[in-house]
Scaffold this active site. Structure first.
Site, mmCIF file in Angstrom:
data_model
loop_
_atom_site.group_PDB
_atom_site.id
_atom_site.type_symbol
_atom_site.label_atom_id
_atom_site.label_comp_id
_atom_site.label_asym_id
_atom_site.label_seq_id
_atom_site.Cartn_x
_atom_site.Cartn_y
_atom_site.Cartn_z
ATOM 1 N N THR A 422 70.766 37.046 44.721
ATOM 2 C CA THR A 422 69.374 36.595 44.779
ATOM 3 C C THR A 422 68.697 37.228 45.985
ATOM 4 O O THR A 422 69.285 37.304 47.064
ATOM 5 C CB THR A 422 69.315 35.063 44.888
ATOM 6 O OG1 THR A 422 70.003 34.489 43.777
ATOM 7 C CG2 THR A 422 67.865 34.588 44.881
ATOM 8 N N ASP A 534 74.835 52.265 39.355
ATOM 9 C CA ASP A 534 73.988 51.285 38.665
ATOM 10 C C ASP A 534 72.529 51.716 38.736
ATOM 11 O O ASP A 534 71.656 50.949 39.127
ATOM 12 C CB ASP A 534 74.173 49.900 39.276
ATOM 13 C CG ASP A 534 73.697 48.786 38.334
ATOM 14 O OD1 ASP A 534 73.494 49.067 37.145
ATOM 15 O OD2 ASP A 534 73.535 47.641 38.795
#
Length: 735
Positions: A422, A534
């Site tokens: 987060t 990624d």
């Protein structure tokens, strides 16, 4: 009388101003202390233009992108205030084949600036059997010498450089030019099996240990050696410069051992930089027991430049600077007993209170230490130590800093959530805005990812990579602190809540070029090649100028210089994941190339990588893109707000690059630097086309680059600089 007094005050003011202001000092805004790798640079030297002692360039140093310090073209190891310069200098060599024919050679010579000369704490060294060499120097006076090393078989002694396989001779100080000339008797024909070359070099005293078995063969492949130089300020003595010397307060001037110029040093009891006005500060000897000789019951009191030992009440100082008890009347004894009882009781109460506080503090410390180990602190330290000298400079934030910055991790401060954790918006006490990433760690592999992201980002210095500011490991969940990028992700602009209809083709092409250049830098220009693993639109941030910032290095891997690929557990995001990497587990830079190709397709089409929904078509953007190009219906999937009659050719060329990047076999894909070069050349071609439409006669002179072919895979650029985002001429692009 009043006029006379005013005249004296004015005269004193003028004299003081001349005394202080006459000393050359760094300009306002110039750093007085900086670092380049492991070397500290202090005034009068500087790597910042216009910030060194003189404008003649002799005190200007250069710190390159690899954090290596140079004086001119000489690598610098260390600089001391006392007038010594530790550098590395090349040696000379001459080599022969078994027939005695010279195969290769190098004659080293070095020219030093006017403030540098060779120190006498060096030795001229020759390594080789049946070898000799000459040393020629110029400076205070011309000087020449030689050294002969003889042997017909491999010497057995180690560490001895006395003429058998190795010889050394002292070097006088004061030389500013040195030339080393190696030679051989019989061209090594009798000793070629174990000694094909003669080596000649300068080396600092006690910095070279001769090992015949290793050194006679190839000198352990060492070509540069540590050498000590002397430096000084100017060409005048201390007496000649007087009060106008550069030496600051609490320092003294001494004539340089070079024979010209001077140096400065702090007075006894002071330390710091003697070349600054207030550079030498008082040493508090009382803080370190080794710096004072005060013994119990005396107490140490620091004074300017020194210290004093003070005796407590009831004691007096004797001739040996020790405290002896004074003889007092009887009634003082009862007073001392009474006061001693009260003091002892108070000490006991205070001790109990201190023990409780210490236990509480120790418990908190143990908890923070537990979190530190739990969050990979031990792994981080182990990897940093294992990597050798490190350039990592990451600020460690406290738990209180993070709570205050995020308002107690308030949900309104959440910027986004993903597979790696987060991200919160934070505001530090100095009102600077930051992004704080709270990692989701469930097992040891995720701890490794978190530490990996710290290690990877700490080694990246690129304007299109999100900058890592620091981390916090003493919380239950580890935190990473980044610079704040205020305009969301590329995914948000293409598909999300801040869909931007004004994202033109020029914007999209520039973003693609910036991302390609960043990945090219990671693959080819970083100190250790880095595979992101990624690459996707959600991990590409945009600032207020729509400049791309590559983020989220939690899955990244460092590829050792001696390896082209690694076998790893497959990680990545479905839709962007390299199919070859997915099936084999073999990771290399071509995996990032595939993911970038998918991102480029999203920029062209405006569609999502995996959620591409159209009747009777594939759900994966890559396969649909390939069929659309093959059937000449690319216009069906290109964003309607992007394409126009002026940029159709550019979009088709970009689509061709995207297809090349997403080929199934990794070896058929181009490298990222080739992709970046093709896209940059495409933008240059578009710019040239616009100029030719407006200024056809001036176009050739203004641009001066070749047009990128729009057909086939034979496009050529001339290289690409990922830092400056510009093409470099005369390098053929890959296919």
């Amino acid at each position: 009388m009043k006029l006379h007094g005013l005249f004296l005050v004015a005269l004193f003011s003028i004299a003081y101003t001349q005394l202080v202001m006459g000393k050359p000092q760094p300009h306002e805004g110039c750093p007085i202390r900086s670092r380049c790798g492991n070397v500290t640079i202090e005034y009068p030297f500087s790597t910042s233009p216009g910030c060194s002692y003189a404008d003649d360039g002799n005190y200007n140093l250069t710190c390159n992108e690899k954090e290596e310090l140079f004086s001119g073209d000489i690598p610098v190891i260390n600089i001391s205030h006392s007038g010594q310069f530790h550098v590395r200098l090349l040696g000379s060599y001459v080599c022969y084949d078994s027939q005695g024919t010279q195969t290769h050679s190098s004659t080293a010579y070095v020219t030093l600036g006017s403030i540098l000369t060779i120190s006498e704490q060096n030795k001229f060294t020759v390594v080789g059997c049946n070898s000799y060499a000459f040393l020629r120097t110029y400076g205070v006076e011309k000087y020449s010498t030689g050294c002969i090393s003889m042997c017909d078989s491999l010497p057995s002694r180690k560490g001895s450089c006395s003429g058998e396989g190795c010889c050394q001779t002292p070097v006088p100080r004061g030389s500013s030019y040195v030339k080393l000339i190696p030679h051989s008797f019989r061209n090594h024909t009798f000793v070629h099996d174990f000694n094909p070359c003669t080596y000649a070099f300068l080396v600092e005293n006690d910095k070279f240990d001769f090992n015949a078995l290793e050194d006679l063969k190839d000198l352990r492949n060492v070509r540069m050696f540590p050498v000590l130089l002397d430096w000084s300020v100017g060409n005048q003595t201390c007496e000649q410069v007087g009060n106008t010397s550069i030496c600051g307060g609490n320092s003294t001037c001494f004539d340089s051992i070079r024979g010209k110029g001077y140096n400065c040093k702090c007075l006894e009891g002071f330390e710091g930089n003697p070349y600054l006005l207030n550079g030498c500060q008082d040493i508090n000897e009382c803080m370190t027991s080794s710096k004072h000789n005060c013994s119990y019951p005396s107490t140490c009191e620091n004074t300017k430049g020194s210290f004093s030992c003070n005796c407590p009440s009831g004691y007096r100082k004797d001739s040996h600077n020790s405290c002896t008890r004074e003889v007092r009347p009887e009634y003082f004894r009862w007073t001392q007993i009474f006061l001693g009882t009260i003091i002892s009781f108070s000490i006991i109460l205070l001790g109990v209170s201190c023990i409780k506080q210490r236990m509480k503090h120790q418990k908190n410390t143990e908890l923070r230490q537990q979190f530190f180990e739990q969050n990979g602190g031990g792994i981080l330290i182990q990897r940093l130590l294992g990597a050798g000298p490190s350039n990592v400079d990451v600020k460690i934030f406290t738990e209180e800093d993070m709570k205050e910055a995020t308002n107690g991790y308030d949900e309104s401060r959440i910027l986004g959530q993903g597979g790696q954790g987060t991200v919160y918006k934070g505001i530090l006490s100095d009102n600077s805005v930051i992004a704080i990433k709270k990692a989701r760690l469930g097992d040891n592999s995720q701890v490794e990812q978190f530490i990996n992201e710290v290690l990877v980002l700490s080694q990246i210095n690129h304007r299109n990579v999100v900058k890592l500011l620091g981390c916090c490991l003493e919380t239950e969940i580890p935190l990473l602190v980044y610079e704040f990028i205020n305009s969301g992700t590329l995914y948000d602009h293409l598909h999300g809540v801040i869909y931007d209809s004004s994202l033109t083709w020029e914007h999209r092409l520039r973003i693609a070029i910036e991302v390609a250049g960043t990945l090219s830098y990671l693959h080819s220009s970083a100190s250790i090649p880095i595979i992101h693993r990624d690459v996707k639109t959600a991990n590409i941030l945009l600032d207020e100028d729509l400049t791309a910032k590559v983020a989220d290095f939690g899955a990244s891997r460092l590829i050792p210089m001696d390896k082209e690929q690694l076998t790893t557990m497959v990680q990545g995001t479905l839709g962007y994941l390299d199919p070859e990497y997915y099936t084999t587990g073999l990771l290399n830079e071509k995996s990032d190339v595939y993911s970038f190709g998918v991102v480029l397709m999203e920029l062209i089409s405006g569609e999502k990588a995996l959620c591409f929904e159209r009747p009777q078509t594939s759900k994966h953007l890559v396969s649909y893109f390939a069929s659309a190009m093959k059937e000449n219906r690319l216009h069906e999937i290109v964003n309607g707000q992007v394409i126009n009659e002026d940029n159709q050719c550019e979009i088709r060329e970009a689509a061709r690059v995207a297809l090349k990047c997403t080929r199934i076999m990794g070896e058929e894909r181009p490298k990222m630097k080739e992709v970046a070069a093709e896209l940059e050349a495409l933008r240059v071609k578009a710019t040239k086309h616009k100029w030719s439409d407006q200024y056809p006669e001036e176009n050739e002179h203004l641009l001066g680059v070749q047009t990128l072919s729009a057909q086939g895979d034979t496009s050529s650029s001339r290289g690409y600089d990922s830092i400056k985002n510009v093409p470099i001429l005369d390098i053929e692009a890959g296919r």
